[in-house]
Design a protein around this motif. Structure first.
Motif, PDB file in Angstrom:
ATOM      1  N   PHE A 147       0.871  -1.232   0.030  1.00 15.41           N
ATOM      2  CA  PHE A 147      -0.119  -0.176  -0.074  1.00 15.41           C
ATOM      3  C   PHE A 147       0.944   1.233  -0.046  1.00 15.41           C
ATOM      4  O   PHE A 147       0.774   2.103  -0.714  1.00 15.41           O
ATOM      5  CB  PHE A 147      -0.740  -0.139   1.248  1.00 15.41           C
ATOM      6  N   ASN A 148       1.864   1.292   0.762  1.00 12.17           N
ATOM      7  CA  ASN A 148       2.636   2.398   0.956  1.00 12.17           C
ATOM      8  C   ASN A 148       3.575   2.747  -0.528  1.00 12.17           C
ATOM      9  O   ASN A 148       3.971   3.828  -0.298  1.00 12.17           O
ATOM     10  CB  ASN A 148       3.634   2.396   1.991  1.00 12.17           C
ATOM     11  N   LEU A 149       3.530   1.892  -1.224  1.00 14.77           N
ATOM     12  CA  LEU A 149       4.194   2.097  -2.515  1.00 14.77           C
ATOM     13  C   LEU A 149       3.545   2.954  -3.357  1.00 14.77           C
ATOM     14  O   LEU A 149       3.669   3.444  -4.344  1.00 14.77           O
ATOM     15  CB  LEU A 149       4.602   0.943  -3.417  1.00 14.77           C
ATOM     16  N   GLU A 171      -2.130  10.205  -3.975  1.00 13.54           N
ATOM     17  CA  GLU A 171      -3.417  10.578  -5.009  1.00 13.54           C
ATOM     18  C   GLU A 171      -4.106   8.981  -5.144  1.00 13.54           C
ATOM     19  O   GLU A 171      -5.116   8.733  -5.085  1.00 13.54           O
ATOM     20  CB  GLU A 171      -2.945  10.966  -6.336  1.00 13.54           C
ATOM     21  N   GLN A 172      -3.250   8.119  -5.292  1.00  9.47           N
ATOM     22  CA  GLN A 172      -3.705   6.831  -5.629  1.00  9.47           C
ATOM     23  C   GLN A 172      -4.369   6.285  -4.178  1.00  9.47           C
ATOM     24  O   GLN A 172      -5.342   5.676  -4.309  1.00  9.47           O
ATOM     25  CB  GLN A 172      -2.438   5.811  -5.934  1.00  9.47           C
ATOM     26  N   GLN A 173      -3.759   6.280  -3.266  1.00  5.68           N
ATOM     27  CA  GLN A 173      -4.413   6.068  -1.827  1.00  5.68           C
ATOM     28  C   GLN A 173      -5.650   6.704  -1.594  1.00  5.68           C
ATOM     29  O   GLN A 173      -6.637   6.136  -1.280  1.00  5.68           O
ATOM     30  CB  GLN A 173      -3.279   6.375  -0.640  1.00  5.68           C
ATOM     31  N   GLU A 174      -6.036   7.920  -1.801  1.00  6.58           N
ATOM     32  CA  GLU A 174      -7.009   8.809  -1.680  1.00  6.58           C
ATOM     33  C   GLU A 174      -8.020   8.379  -2.754  1.00  6.58           C
ATOM     34  O   GLU A 174      -9.295   8.226  -2.103  1.00  6.58           O
ATOM     35  CB  GLU A 174      -6.847  10.278  -2.045  1.00  6.58           C
ATOM     36  N   LYS A 175      -7.917   7.821  -3.845  1.00  4.45           N
ATOM     37  CA  LYS A 175      -8.790   7.252  -4.775  1.00  4.45           C
ATOM     38  C   LYS A 175      -9.325   5.938  -4.079  1.00  4.45           C
ATOM     39  O   LYS A 175     -10.429   5.648  -4.182  1.00  4.45           O
ATOM     40  CB  LYS A 175      -8.232   6.997  -5.985  1.00  4.45           C
ATOM     41  N   LEU A 176      -8.382   5.103  -3.657  1.00  3.51           N
ATOM     42  CA  LEU A 176      -8.888   3.950  -3.098  1.00  3.51           C
ATOM     43  C   LEU A 176     -10.090   4.278  -2.198  1.00  3.51           C
ATOM     44  O   LEU A 176     -11.256   3.471  -1.819  1.00  3.51           O
ATOM     45  CB  LEU A 176      -8.025   3.240  -2.452  1.00  3.51           C
TER      46      LEU A 176
END
Length: 280
Positions: free
Chosen positions: A182-184, A188-193
Motif C-alpha cells: 500500500f505504501n508504494l 493520490e492513488q491512496q485517496e482514490k481507493l
C-alpha cells in the motif's frame, strides 16, 4: 438423503474450509459467506464446521428422500417447500418427499442450506469443501443424491427465528486495512481507493472479484508472494482483483489492501453491477 432435481447455476458442498495445506498450493475454499454459513449451523445446533449446500443465484430444486430438520440462511430467494413459502434463518422440519424450490430474489447472492447433522460427503485433506482437483466433483449435478445424517423422530417446529442484519446484504461499505504494498502507492492513488465507488464486474467467482473502475498503476510487479482470501491485488492495467475463498496461495501483483473477514462475507453476497466502497 437429498436428491438434486436442479442444481441451478452453481450448487456446491462447503464447510468451514481446508487449512494447513497452503504450502502444497491448496486453497482454503469453504463457504464464501462464513457468517451466514455458521448461522445456519448454529440454528440447528450443528458443529460450526458441518458441511452445507452453497447455492449461488438460487434457481435450484431439491427433493428430500428422508425426514430432515433444515435451516436456510444467507441470501433470500423466497424458498418454498412444496410451493409454500418458508422462513429463512429458522429451524424447519421437512418430510420425506417434500421438495424445496427457490423463487424471486429479495436480497443477497448465496444461499446456505444446512441439515441437522450436516452433509455427509467425501473428506479430502480434512474438509468436505468442493474444489476442482481436490474433490471428485467441483459442483453438484442434476439427479445427484447427497448423503446426510437422518433423524429418527419428528421434531416440533419452532416459532423462533433469527433477525438478520440487513446491512450485511445491503451496505456498500467494505472494511479493509493496508496491504504490504500500500505504501508504494502515491497519496493520490491512496485517496482514490478511499473515495471511488467501485462496481463489481461480470468477472466474479469463488476465486475472485474483479472491479470495473481502474486505479492508475505505475508499480512494478513483485516477486511471487503469499496471498489470502480478501487480498486486493492491483494489476498492471489498473484493475483491482479481490481474492476470494478459492484463490491461489501466491501472486505477483502488488497487494494494496486486505479485507477484514466480515468484509469478505459481505462481498460474497454482492452480485455483478453492485457498488462497493473501501473503508480503511
Amino acid at each position: 438423503m437429498i436428491k438434486v432435481i436442479s442444481p441451478g447455476i452453481s450448487t456446491t458442498i462447503q464447510d468451514a474450509g481446508r487449512f494447513g495445506f497452503a504450502h502444497f498450493g491448496v486453497p482454503t475454499s469453504g463457504a464464501m459467506d462464513l457468517r451466514s454459513y455458521q448461522l445456519a449451523n448454529a440454528i440447528l445446533n450443528n458443529k460450526l464446521n458441518a458441511a452445507v449446500l452453497e447455492i449461488t443465484y438460487g434457481n435450484a430444486k431439491f427433493e428430500f428422500l428422508a425426514d430432515h430438520e433444515i435451516c436456510i440462511s444467507g441470501a433470500n430467494f423466497t424458498p418454498q417447500i412444496n410451493y409454500k413459502e418458508i422462513t429463512v434463518n429458522k429451524r424447519i422440519f421437512v418430510s420425506k418427499g417434500d421438495q424445496l424450490t427457490f423463487g424471486n430474489r429479495i436480497y443477497g447472492l448465496r444461499v446456505y442450506l444446512a441439515v441437522k447433522g450436516g452433509i455427509r460427503s467425501e473428506v479430502k485433506l480434512n474438509s468436505r469443501s468442493m474444489y476442482k482437483g481436490i474433490t471428485e466433483e467441483s459442483i453438484l449435478s442434476k439427479e445427484e443424491i447427497i448423503s446426510t445424517s437422518t433423524i429418527n423422530q419428528k421434531l416440533e417446529n419452532t416459532y423462533a427465528k433469527f433477525k438478520i442484519d440487513e446491512g450485511h446484504f445491503t451496505s456498500s461499505i467494505i472494511e479493509c486495512f493496508r496491504g504490504p504494498e500500500f505504501n508504494l502507492l502515491t497519496k493520490e492513488q491512496q485517496e482514490k481507493l478511499n473515495t471511488i465507488t467501485f462496481s463489481i464486474s461480470p468477472k466474479n467467482s469463488r476465486m475472485g472479484y474483479m472491479l470495473t473502475e481502474k486505479v492508475e498503476n505505475n508499480l512494478p510487479s513483485i516477486l511471487s508472494s503469499g496471498v489470502l482470501p480478501g487480498t486486493v491485488q492491483l494489476t498492471p492495467s489498473g484493475e483491482l482483483i479481490i481474492l476470494m475463498r478459492d484463490c491461489q496461495v501466491t501472486g505477483g501483483y502488488p497487494r494494496i489492501l486486505q479485507l477484514t473477514e466480515e468484509a469478505i462475507n459481505r462481498l460474497a453476497q454482492k452480485m455483478t453491477g453492485e457498488k462497493i466502497n473501501f473503508k480503511l
